[in-house]
Write an enzyme that holds these catalytic residues in place. Structure first.
Site, PDB file in Angstrom:
ATOM      1  N   GLU A  92      -7.483   6.442   1.479  1.00  0.00           N
ATOM      2  CA  GLU A  92      -8.512   6.480   0.427  1.00  0.00           C
ATOM      3  C   GLU A  92      -7.888   6.198  -0.938  1.00  0.00           C
ATOM      4  O   GLU A  92      -8.434   5.445  -1.745  1.00  0.00           O
ATOM      5  CB  GLU A  92      -9.198   7.848   0.430  1.00  0.00           C
ATOM      6  CG  GLU A  92     -10.161   8.078  -0.722  1.00  0.00           C
ATOM      7  CD  GLU A  92      -9.966   9.427  -1.374  1.00  0.00           C
ATOM      8  OE1 GLU A  92      -9.735   9.465  -2.599  1.00  0.00           O
ATOM      9  OE2 GLU A  92     -10.035  10.446  -0.665  1.00  0.00           O
ATOM     10  N   GLU A 165       1.323   6.807  -3.782  1.00  0.00           N
ATOM     11  CA  GLU A 165       0.161   7.649  -3.504  1.00  0.00           C
ATOM     12  C   GLU A 165       0.383   8.602  -2.340  1.00  0.00           C
ATOM     13  O   GLU A 165      -0.184   9.696  -2.321  1.00  0.00           O
ATOM     14  CB  GLU A 165      -1.068   6.771  -3.230  1.00  0.00           C
ATOM     15  CG  GLU A 165      -1.486   5.918  -4.406  1.00  0.00           C
ATOM     16  CD  GLU A 165      -1.910   6.743  -5.608  1.00  0.00           C
ATOM     17  OE1 GLU A 165      -2.614   7.755  -5.438  1.00  0.00           O
ATOM     18  OE2 GLU A 165      -1.511   6.382  -6.731  1.00  0.00           O
TER      19      GLU A 165
END
EC number: 3.4.24.-
Length: 990
Positions: A92, A165
């Site tokens: 995501e 991330e």
């Protein structure tokens, strides 16, 4: 963003009366832009038309046509997590780091200030991931839709983005290859913060045990480092394709517009069958020979009594969410069993003092594949665990035998009627949040939208058989086995987790060759280089400042005296009256301030001299949409030192019930039984537990408030009312005996109550034109009833002792830190307020996001400027590098002065600010800026023009004046701190 349904209940869908849009009617079998119309349905109770379509690729689209300009769009995918590495969550994040069409770093964050969207996000739920946004601008809708579709279907998925991330090995000092190699990563640190939260730890371990086939979608920090870059890419290829997609649109934009855009993207995608992406079901424990029992260990909360930190719950399967009517019935049962003071389980579990509050999973959870009703307690002693289980079972048996009082059922149905009538500006978002969980698990979305038919059937069943609900309860709760989950506190939990993380790191380091270490250093350098490289953002679509109107229409308000001042907002309200009252608490001695939140909570918790709170709550639910009491402190728009401490009352009722609503206000204000020490002790325990959980979820907000409290009397009071000071105060009260509460607390509450009833009130009423005369009479009668009371105190001006600004660390057993820095600004009407507000936005998007999140590994960080409070703040959230963050913020003013700001930077900041300023609001909120904050239309219009006219020179000037040479500078942090902290400069509080 990790989204947990059971910890964050979906917004109750509420309705604003609109007509359905005049879009062309589609019929079943029609084909439009590659989509076949499967079904259509008019939902008259919500004034909408729903259409379900399917693309030739297998993608499904749900369109809700409604005459509402706040349009919503979302694309989502079924993403059952294959393990606990957090691959859906990391994906995501990573999809939003650049795509084929928009090859810039992090286009999602770039679009945050190139748009006027009033909502933009991406969220990972338990078994699906979705990317929603909302905007009132048609061009904005087109821009964001294209960015979202390209990001999800055609992401670049660069390895460096995965490292940033997700997780990576990197030198602690990225510029020194001899510095220790450690674990870093945005999601890695986010989940370390999550697992420090005792409530989250309980919920996620419970979920893992009751759904063994459904792994932790957010990721376990001890398992996240097992995810490979190849695994991330494979998960995207398997799951992010049209055959596995569900898209949603809502509002007055034509469905054809959405379908054309979707078809253009879907036609260029490879279609693959998603493996193992079926509906996941929980353990089949209901038919087992014995009840299922699981015991785990979890973190302790140092702010709570160490002898009362056990948590437990009992869960029952209650059918499938696919059965819409059955699901409605079990939701009613769940609410009647646990919600409010009159519910049997609240009385037996919480009022009895067995625990401080319900367990984090208490309630009905209908996601992902089953209705599971859970009830349990936290704040339990070890010796009471067995008793809690017995009490739950006995209470359910008694309720099945005796049933529910009809008045409670009627009150609950009345609440649903009010919810449907209440005018909500974000109805489309609420609708989406209500539909998606079931839709991703084969629940018919059109059936899920129906309301009247379900309610009619329920009323008929209850009329035909008054024991209908009892039979449903017996079927699911008495005739089946249950799942028992227990979490015992371990004082060494955080230490053990850290040791396991150290072992993982040690094991990885032991396998590294010198060549590997060199590669790690080079990768870190490459990542930092990528983060620093200037980008050409011309490929990204954008709105312009010219798209922002220089003026907003004036909301029609009336002001009367009867002889009491009333602000009127006369508008269509679907037969509801909204009531507000504010009275000044000026003159209340400051030593009473910490008790004010307890006072307002007591009014809806303790009951009165003649009625229990359960009885009162039933009356409130049957006649109103809720009564609320609160205290707040606000600054003057003209002068920051000028402040007002206020006591507020708010309520809503059907027009026919307004008089009854005022009677209930009177009952609570005049007759609350503050001597009910047993309930008072229960309330203190629950409030302490709730605020303690909030520290781990929103620690940066507490840190910012604490920092500001050192340099502002207003923020000092705010901290006392709802910040760290209030948490510490409640912790002290929770440790007191009942006799100490009688001696030290109850007299304070009684004196505050007497004082509050002496104060002059001003009112605001929002209602239909036809109700003004009647409501005017009712407000006058209500106000007159308070005139004969005398204040127990000598009236004096609002004042509170201040402390010297400092750096304060609240040492808490978290794995990461939360930080806040406060710098004084200017009043709302000061000309420098607008450039300071623009500067905060520019610093966040152009500097601090990169430095604190991308480089530092924190989940979030930035700057903010509150125009009404007049404070410039820096913050970081779930931050593993507190020292680096504080240094970055300290140097941010100089950086701003030296920065060669472009006109694009300025434009983007203004667009970002006006997302919130111009976000749609509900009718009940119209006029509240004037009523609550004293901001006139002329002042707000002037501020609007000032914001639109801010120039680069203005930004540089205020950066130098207020940030480089601040008149005050205060720092607060929550968490473990950092090893090299100078104890001489920091005040450390345990």
């Amino acid at each position: 963003m990790l989204r947990l349904k059971s910890l964050k209940k979906p917004v109750q869908a509420v309705v604003r009366r609109f007509a359905t849009t005049s879009a062309p009617t589609l019929s079943v079998g029609d084909n439009i832009h590659g989509f076949n119309v499967l079904r259509t349905k008019e939902i008259p109770e919500f004034d909408l038309q729903a259409t379900l379509l399917e693309h030739s690729t297998g993608a499904q689209h749900l369109h809700i046509a409604r005459d509402d300009s706040n349009n919503v769009f979302s694309i989502g995918f079924k993403t059952n997590p294959p393990d606990r590495t957090g691959v859906p969550h990391i994906l995501e994040h990573t999809t939003l780091c650049g795509s084929e069409k928009y090859q810039v770093r992090d286009p999602f964050f770039k679009m945050l200030n190139r748009s006027l969207a009033n909502f933009m996000n991406a969220m990972t739920a338990q078994d699906y991931t979705f990317y929603p946004f909302a905007t009132t601008n048609a061009t904005d809708m087109k821009n964001l839709r294209d960015v979202y579709l390209d990001a999800t279907l055609k992401p670049l998925l660069r390895e460096l983005d995965f490292s940033q991330e997700g997780w990576r090995l990197e030198n602690e000092d990225s510029k020194d290859k001899t510095s220790p190699i450690i674990l870093k990563g945005v999601v890695f640190n986010e989940m370390k913060g999550q697992m420090s939260n005792a409530a989250y730890a309980f919920y996620i371990r419970y979920l893992e045990k009751i759904y063994p086939s459904l792994n932790n979608s957010g990721g376990d920090p001890l398992v996240i480092p097992e995810l490979t870059y190849e695994g991330l890419k494979k998960f995207h290829a398997d799951h992010y394709n049209p055959s596995n997609a569900k898209t949603f649109s809502y509002g007055d934009i034509s469905v054809a517009d959405h379908l054309e855009a979707l078809n253009a993207k879907f036609e260029n995608c490879e279609i693959s069958k998603t493996p193992g992406n079926t509906e996941r079901l929980p353990l089949e424990f209901s038919s087992a020979a014995e009840n299922t029992r699981i015991v785990e260990e979890g973190p302790i909360d140092t702010l709570l009594d160490t002898s009362k930190q056990h948590k437990m719950s009992m869960s029952w399967l209650m059918g499938s969410p696919k059965d819409i009517y059955e699901s409605f019935c079990v939701k009613i049962i769940s609410s009647l069993l646990i919600d409010g003071h009159s519910s049997p389980l609240h009385q037996k579990l919480i009022d009895s003092g067995l625990g401080s509050s319900y367990s984090p999973n208490t309630g009905l959870d209908s996601a992902p594949g089953a209705n599971i009703f859970s009830v349990g307690l936290q704040g339990v002693t070890e010796s009471d665990l067995t008793k809690v289980e017995t009490v739950i079972l006995d209470t359910i048996k008694t309720t099945v035998a005796e049933g529910f009082d009809k008045g409670r059922i009627d009150g609950l149905l009345h609440q649903t009627e009010l919810a449907r009538k209440d005018q909500n500006a974000k109805f489309g978002m609420a609708l989406m949040n209500g539909v998606l969980p079931g839709w991703f698990n084969q629940v018919d979305p059109l059936e899920a939208l129906e309301w009247n038919s379900v309610l009619d059937r329920f009323n008929k069943d209850m009329e035909a058989d008054p024991e209908f609900l009892q039979k449903v309860m017996k079927k699911y709760l008495l005739d089946n086995k249950y799942f028992h989950f227990q979490m015992n506190p371990n004082p060494d939990y955080e230490k053990n987790v850290q040791e396991k993380e150290d072992e993982i790191l040690t094991d990885k380091l032991a396998k590294l060759t010198e060549s590997d270490k060199e590669e790690i250093f080079e990768t870190g350098a490459n990542l930092e280089k990528m983060q620093e490289e200037p980008e050409n953002l011309d490929c990204l679509p954008t709105l312009h400042v010219s798209d922002i109107p220089r003026s907003k229409p004036r909301v029609a308000l009336e002001h009367t005296k009867n002889p009491y001042p009333i602000q009127w907002r006369l508008a269509p309200t679907n037969g509801l009256t909204y009531f507000h009252s504010i009275s000044s608490l000026e003159g209340l001695p400051h030593e009473y301030y910490p008790f004010l939140p307890l006072f307002t909570s007591s009014l809806t918790f303790l009951g009165t001299k003649d009625k229990t709170m359960g009885q009162l709550e039933d009356e409130i639910k049957l006649n109103t949409g809720g009564l609320d009491f609160s205290v707040s402190c606000s600054s003057s728009p003209l002068s920051l030192p000028s402040s007002q401490l206020n006591f507020a009352m708010d309520g809503v009722a059907l027009d026919k019930n307004v008089e009854t609503m005022f009677g209930l206000f009177q009952e609570l204000l005049r007759n609350t039984d503050f001597t009910n020490v047993e309930k008072l002790k229960t309330m203190i325990a629950a409030s302490t537990a709730n605020l303690s959980n909030a520290l781990a979820q929103s620690g940066h907000s507490f840190a910012m408030l604490r920092a500001a409290s050192d340099i502002s009397p207003v923020k000092k009071i705010d901290d006392i009312l709802g910040g760290v000071a209030q948490v510490r105060f409640l912790s002290e009260l929770a440790a007191k005996s009942e006799q100490q509460l009688v001696d030290e607390v109850i007299p304070k509450l009684q004196e505050i109550a007497k004082f509050a009833l002496t104060r002059e009130q001003r009112f605001a009423v929002t209602c239909g034109q036809d109700m003004q005369t009647k409501n005017d009479e009712l407000v006058r009668k209500f106000a007159e009833s308070f005139e004969t009371n005398e204040s127990p105190f000598n009236i004096s001006s609002l004042s509170i002792p201040m402390t010297t600004p400092t750096s304060t660390l609240f040492k808490l057993p978290f794995q990461v830190n939360y930080a806040g820095i406060a710098i004084p600004g200017v009043p709302y009407t000061h000309a420098d307020g607008a450039p300071l507000q623009v500067l905060a936005n520019m610093l966040t998007h152009k500097h601090l996001h990169r430095e604190i999140r991308e480089k530092g590994g924190a989940y979030g960080g930035g700057a903010s400027y509150n125009p009404t409070d007049g404070f410039f703040s820096y913050y970081s959230y779930r931050d593993p590098n507190l020292e680096r963050t504080l240094q970055t913020c300290q140097e941010a003013g100089e950086w701003s002065v030296k920065k060669d700001w472009s006109s694009s930077d300025l434009q983007e900041a203004k667009l970002s600010l006006f997302q919130r300023i111009d976000a749609p609001i509900s009718v009940k909120s119209e006029g509240m800026a004037l009523y609550a904050n004293g901001l006139t239309y002329e002042q707000r219009e002037k501020r609007r023009r000032q914001l639109l006219d801010v120039a680069v020179d203005d930004v540089k000037r205020v950066a130098k004046q207020y940030l480089v040479n601040p008149s005050g500078y205060s720092v607060a942090a929550l968490g473990p701190g950092y090893e090299t902290m100078d104890k001489k400069k920091w005040t450390v509080l345990e």
